[in-house]
Design an enzyme around this catalytic site. Sequence first.
Site, short mmCIF file in Angstrom:
data_model
loop_
_atom_site.label_atom_id
_atom_site.label_comp_id
_atom_site.label_asym_id
_atom_site.label_seq_id
_atom_site.Cartn_x
_atom_site.Cartn_y
_atom_site.Cartn_z
N PRO A 12 0.80 -1.23 0.00
CA PRO A 12 0.00 0.00 0.00
C PRO A 12 0.83 1.28 0.00
CG PRO A 12 -0.11 -1.10 2.14
CD PRO A 12 0.55 -2.06 1.19
N ASN A 13 0.32 2.22 -0.76
CA ASN A 13 0.85 3.59 -0.87
C ASN A 13 2.14 3.68 -1.68
OD1 ASN A 13 -1.24 4.79 0.80
ND2 ASN A 13 -0.28 3.69 2.48
N ARG A 20 4.85 10.84 -2.66
CA ARG A 20 4.56 10.57 -1.25
C ARG A 20 5.78 10.88 -0.38
NH1 ARG A 20 4.66 4.46 1.24
NH2 ARG A 20 3.95 5.09 3.29
N TYR A 25 10.94 8.94 1.13
CA TYR A 25 10.92 7.89 0.11
C TYR A 25 11.55 8.29 -1.22
CZ TYR A 25 7.75 5.75 3.47
OH TYR A 25 7.22 5.20 4.62
N ASN A 74 8.00 -5.52 -0.91
CA ASN A 74 7.89 -4.41 0.05
C ASN A 74 6.42 -4.35 0.46
OD1 ASN A 74 7.73 -2.07 1.49
ND2 ASN A 74 8.96 -0.85 0.08
N ALA A 77 3.05 -0.72 4.92
CA ALA A 77 2.60 -0.76 6.32
C ALA A 77 2.09 -2.13 6.74
CB ALA A 77 1.51 0.29 6.52
N GLU A 98 12.64 -9.26 1.68
CA GLU A 98 11.85 -8.12 2.16
C GLU A 98 12.68 -6.84 1.96
OE1 GLU A 98 11.40 -8.37 6.39
OE2 GLU A 98 10.15 -6.56 6.54
N HIS A 100 12.66 -2.54 2.34
CA HIS A 100 12.07 -1.27 2.76
C HIS A 100 12.96 -0.14 2.28
CE1 HIS A 100 9.11 -3.31 5.12
NE2 HIS A 100 10.08 -4.06 5.61
N ARG A 107 12.78 4.91 12.72
CA ARG A 107 11.53 5.69 12.68
C ARG A 107 10.68 5.36 13.92
NH1 ARG A 107 9.05 5.08 6.83
NH2 ARG A 107 7.80 6.82 7.62
C1 DQA Z 1 8.09 1.07 3.90
C2 DQA Z 1 8.17 1.30 5.41
C3 DQA Z 1 6.81 1.10 6.06
O1 DQA Z 1 6.91 1.33 7.46
C4 DQA Z 1 5.81 2.07 5.49
O2 DQA Z 1 4.54 1.85 6.04
C5 DQA Z 1 5.76 2.04 4.01
C6 DQA Z 1 7.01 1.93 3.26
C7 DQA Z 1 9.42 1.42 3.21
O3 DQA Z 1 9.60 1.01 2.08
O4 DQA Z 1 10.26 2.12 3.78
O5 DQA Z 1 4.72 2.18 3.40
O6 DQA Z 1 7.82 -0.29 3.66
#
Ligand code: DQA
Length: 141
Positions: A12-13, A20, A25, A74, A77, A98, A100, A107
């Site tokens: 998501p996102n 964003r 990011y 990835n 959240a 995985e 990020h 954070r």
């Molecule tokens: C994320 C880190 C997560 O905590 C966050 O909710 C994201 C992006 C990252 O790529 O840094 O949406 O996965």
Amino acid sequence: MYPLRIAIINGPNLNLLGKREPGIYGAQSFEEYFSDLHKQFPAVEFTYYQNNVEGELVNELHRVGFDYDGIILNPGAYTHTSVAIGDAIASIKTPVIEVHISNVHAREDFRRISHVSAKARGTICGLGLRGYELAVRYFMP
Ligand code: DQA
């Protein structure tokens, strides 16, 4: 020669990368970065999937999880909340890295919890979008 097949799955996102929170990011969209990845690894056959819905990410893991060579995931959240995504990784055969983009350990405290890390082959975090290319290199022969 048999091409290496790698699935990239973003949660998501992450469709809003570039727009964003660019201070966290970065300013590049994933589509732009994905075209760079193709150029960097011409011999790799990539698929890219993004979804904002937890169950759809589970479905995609099931779809690619038995005949691909590697999955770069990835979960956004959902990393911090989704038992279902952790279980899906444990249920498939293809190894999952995985990734990020941000350093989740630097954070908020809730971002230190991952339902994915223990089921993944490994985790790359905090190295920006470069984390995806480093994960591709792990799968290269
Ligand atoms: C994320 C880190 C997560 O905590 C966050 O909710 C994201 C992006 C990252 O790529 O840094 O949406 O996965």
